[in-house]
Design a protein around this motif. Structure first.
Motif, mmCIF file in Angstrom:
data_model
loop_
_atom_site.group_PDB
_atom_site.id
_atom_site.type_symbol
_atom_site.label_atom_id
_atom_site.label_comp_id
_atom_site.label_asym_id
_atom_site.label_seq_id
_atom_site.Cartn_x
_atom_site.Cartn_y
_atom_site.Cartn_z
ATOM 1 N N GLU A 101 40.068 31.133 32.878
ATOM 2 C CA GLU A 101 41.383 31.142 32.245
ATOM 3 C C GLU A 101 42.212 32.314 32.752
ATOM 4 O O GLU A 101 41.694 33.405 32.972
ATOM 5 N N PRO A 102 43.520 32.109 32.958
ATOM 6 C CA PRO A 102 44.364 33.206 33.465
ATOM 7 C C PRO A 102 44.451 34.363 32.480
ATOM 8 O O PRO A 102 44.271 34.196 31.271
ATOM 9 N N LEU A 103 44.720 35.533 33.015
ATOM 10 C CA LEU A 103 44.916 36.745 32.222
ATOM 11 C C LEU A 103 46.289 37.303 32.561
ATOM 12 O O LEU A 103 46.617 37.489 33.737
ATOM 13 N N VAL A 104 47.090 37.579 31.532
ATOM 14 C CA VAL A 104 48.401 38.196 31.723
ATOM 15 C C VAL A 104 48.297 39.667 31.338
ATOM 16 O O VAL A 104 47.737 40.000 30.290
ATOM 17 N N VAL A 105 48.818 40.534 32.179
ATOM 18 C CA VAL A 105 48.892 41.959 31.880
ATOM 19 C C VAL A 105 50.366 42.333 31.840
ATOM 20 O O VAL A 105 51.084 42.185 32.840
ATOM 21 N N ALA A 106 50.836 42.794 30.682
ATOM 22 C CA ALA A 106 52.250 43.105 30.486
ATOM 23 C C ALA A 106 52.404 44.573 30.129
ATOM 24 O O ALA A 106 51.680 45.099 29.280
ATOM 25 N N GLY A 107 53.336 45.236 30.792
ATOM 26 C CA GLY A 107 53.532 46.652 30.514
ATOM 27 C C GLY A 107 54.746 47.206 31.220
ATOM 28 O O GLY A 107 55.650 46.464 31.617
ATOM 29 N N PRO A 108 54.786 48.506 31.431
ATOM 30 C CA PRO A 108 56.000 49.161 31.936
ATOM 31 C C PRO A 108 56.324 48.785 33.375
ATOM 32 O O PRO A 108 55.446 48.353 34.135
ATOM 33 N N PRO A 109 57.575 48.954 33.769
ATOM 34 C CA PRO A 109 57.906 48.872 35.185
ATOM 35 C C PRO A 109 56.996 49.814 35.982
ATOM 36 O O PRO A 109 56.738 50.943 35.571
ATOM 37 N N GLY A 110 56.494 49.328 37.101
ATOM 38 C CA GLY A 110 55.537 50.100 37.893
ATOM 39 C C GLY A 110 54.105 49.701 37.655
ATOM 40 O O GLY A 110 53.199 50.151 38.370
ATOM 41 N N LEU A 111 53.853 48.844 36.650
ATOM 42 C CA LEU A 111 52.496 48.435 36.316
ATOM 43 C C LEU A 111 51.810 47.723 37.480
ATOM 44 O O LEU A 111 50.634 47.969 37.773
ATOM 45 N N ARG A 112 52.522 46.842 38.156
ATOM 46 C CA ARG A 112 51.897 46.051 39.233
ATOM 47 C C ARG A 112 51.328 46.976 40.314
ATOM 48 O O ARG A 112 50.172 46.842 40.721
ATOM 49 N N GLN A 113 52.131 47.920 40.767
ATOM 50 C CA GLN A 113 51.699 48.823 41.824
ATOM 51 C C GLN A 113 50.560 49.721 41.353
ATOM 52 O O GLN A 113 49.583 49.961 42.083
ATOM 53 N N ARG A 114 50.663 50.231 40.118
ATOM 54 C CA ARG A 114 49.632 51.150 39.615
ATOM 55 C C ARG A 114 48.306 50.429 39.387
ATOM 56 O O ARG A 114 47.239 50.997 39.647
ATOM 57 N N LEU A 115 48.350 49.197 38.904
ATOM 58 C CA LEU A 115 47.118 48.443 38.709
ATOM 59 C C LEU A 115 46.446 48.161 40.046
ATOM 60 O O LEU A 115 45.220 48.297 40.191
ATOM 61 N N PHE A 116 47.237 47.757 41.039
ATOM 62 C CA PHE A 116 46.697 47.525 42.386
ATOM 63 C C PHE A 116 46.018 48.798 42.899
ATOM 64 O O PHE A 116 44.889 48.763 43.414
ATOM 65 N N ALA A 117 46.696 49.939 42.739
ATOM 66 C CA ALA A 117 46.146 51.203 43.232
ATOM 67 C C ALA A 117 44.867 51.579 42.500
ATOM 68 O O ALA A 117 43.897 52.046 43.118
ATOM 69 N N ALA A 118 44.837 51.384 41.184
ATOM 70 C CA ALA A 118 43.648 51.727 40.401
ATOM 71 C C ALA A 118 42.451 50.893 40.829
ATOM 72 O O ALA A 118 41.326 51.404 40.977
ATOM 73 N N MET A 119 42.664 49.606 41.033
ATOM 74 C CA MET A 119 41.575 48.749 41.452
ATOM 75 C C MET A 119 41.059 49.138 42.830
ATOM 76 O O MET A 119 39.846 49.145 43.081
ATOM 77 N N GLU A 120 41.961 49.521 43.718
ATOM 78 C CA GLU A 120 41.540 49.914 45.057
ATOM 79 C C GLU A 120 40.809 51.256 45.058
ATOM 80 O O GLU A 120 39.897 51.471 45.854
ATOM 81 N N VAL A 121 41.201 52.155 44.167
ATOM 82 C CA VAL A 121 40.508 53.440 44.068
ATOM 83 C C VAL A 121 39.095 53.238 43.534
ATOM 84 O O VAL A 121 38.117 53.771 44.074
ATOM 85 N N PHE A 122 38.960 52.446 42.454
ATOM 86 C CA PHE A 122 37.653 52.268 41.830
ATOM 87 C C PHE A 122 36.740 51.367 42.654
ATOM 88 O O PHE A 122 35.549 51.641 42.801
ATOM 89 N N TYR A 123 37.294 50.263 43.147
ATOM 90 C CA TYR A 123 36.505 49.266 43.875
ATOM 91 C C TYR A 123 37.326 48.755 45.060
ATOM 92 O O TYR A 123 38.040 47.754 44.938
ATOM 93 N N PRO A 124 37.259 49.437 46.204
ATOM 94 C CA PRO A 124 38.071 49.049 47.353
ATOM 95 C C PRO A 124 37.899 47.571 47.707
ATOM 96 O O PRO A 124 36.779 47.055 47.762
ATOM 97 N N GLY A 125 39.030 46.916 47.935
ATOM 98 C CA GLY A 125 39.040 45.496 48.248
ATOM 99 C C GLY A 125 39.182 44.600 47.044
ATOM 100 O O GLY A 125 39.468 43.404 47.188
ATOM 101 N N SER A 126 39.027 45.155 45.835
ATOM 102 C CA SER A 126 39.019 44.317 44.632
ATOM 103 C C SER A 126 40.403 43.829 44.235
ATOM 104 O O SER A 126 40.536 42.827 43.533
ATOM 105 N N ALA A 127 41.447 44.513 44.677
ATOM 106 C CA ALA A 127 42.798 44.145 44.243
ATOM 107 C C ALA A 127 43.257 42.824 44.842
ATOM 108 O O ALA A 127 44.076 42.122 44.237
#
Length: 246
Positions: A86-112
């Motif tokens: 099932e899809p997951l929606v993540v809603a939050g502040p402007p800049g969320l998309r970029q920061r989430l991508f960066a966090a995933m790449e820092v913790f688990y490279p390639g996961s984003a």
């Protein structure tokens, strides 16, 4: 059941009182559950309460500090490895998309950018513009908390029950706007009476109590200093596992 709010995590960034970081689970009769904030410890907190993360439809994020959004990479990867569809929606502040991508790449490279069996949709909320996310009405107001992107107070309309949330912030006049008519206001109270930038304390909330036109106020995100005063608090205080029915 109507609407049920469970504080899976009620703590601050630093584990004061042994508490998990910010994570409110909101269950409803009309559809799947959602989260309000998802701190770095949230997956552990949910599983401790035997709450199924794969059943979440959305996560609403107040601001982009690790104790409020840092659990998202773990939540997403847990869904991937346990065959979420099932899809997951993540809603939050402007800049969320970029920061989430960066966090995933820092913790688990390639996961984003890996292909999954479920979609992760990122919705960046515009302060002052009401919208619908996963069947929940949401309105955001910009508040005062330096986090590298606009921090938000959030107002969720869940099956007609309004839940307002300050997130982390110094006092601003947007807080009463978010709280007006709410069944529940979840407010940060980081300190008892100490004034520090970008945070609320109990004394400030008490000073402004008459401007908060809501049915119920529960304090969260408490430091060790505030936890030492909970017996004196003029408001209800949260703890991990607290459940409120609305």
């Amino acid at each position: 059941m109507a609407v049920r709010v469970t504080f899976a995590g009620s703590g601050d960034a630093f584990g004061s009182g042994g508490r998990f970081q910010a994570c409110l689970h909101i269950a409803r009769d009309s559809g799947p559950a959602v989260l309000l904030d998802c701190g770095a410890t949230s997956l552990v907190a949910l599983k401790r309460l035997e709450i199924e993360p794969n059943e979440l439809a959305a996560v609403f994020v107040s601001h982009l500090h690790g104790d409020h959004f840092g659990g998202l990479p773990f939540l997403i990867l847990d869904g991937q490895f346990r065959r979420r569809v099932e899809p997951l929606v993540v809603a939050g502040p402007p800049g969320l998309r970029q920061r989430l991508f960066a966090a995933m790449e820092v913790f688990y490279p390639g996961s984003a950018s890996v292909q999954r069996k479920f979609d992760v949709e990122v919705v960046e909320l515009t302060p002052g513009e009401p919208t619908q996310v996963a069947g929940v009405g949401v309105t955001a107001w910009e508040v005062d908390h330096a986090s590298g992107a606009p921090p938000l107070a959030l107002r969720l309309d869940v099956d007609g029950a309004v839940i307002a949330y300050t997130g982390d912030t110094a006092w601003t006049d947007t807080i009463p706007q978010a709280a007006t008519g709410a069944r529940l206001l979840v407010a940060e109270a980081y300190y008892w009476d100490k004034e520090i930038p970008f945070h609320l304390n109990h004394r400030t909330l008490l000073t402004h109590k008459d401007s908060l036109d809501c049915e119920r106020i529960v304090l969260t995100h408490m430091s060790a200093d505030m936890l030492a005063h909970v017996g004196q608090a003029a408001f209800e205080t949260a703890h991990d596992g607290l459940t409120i029915s609305l």
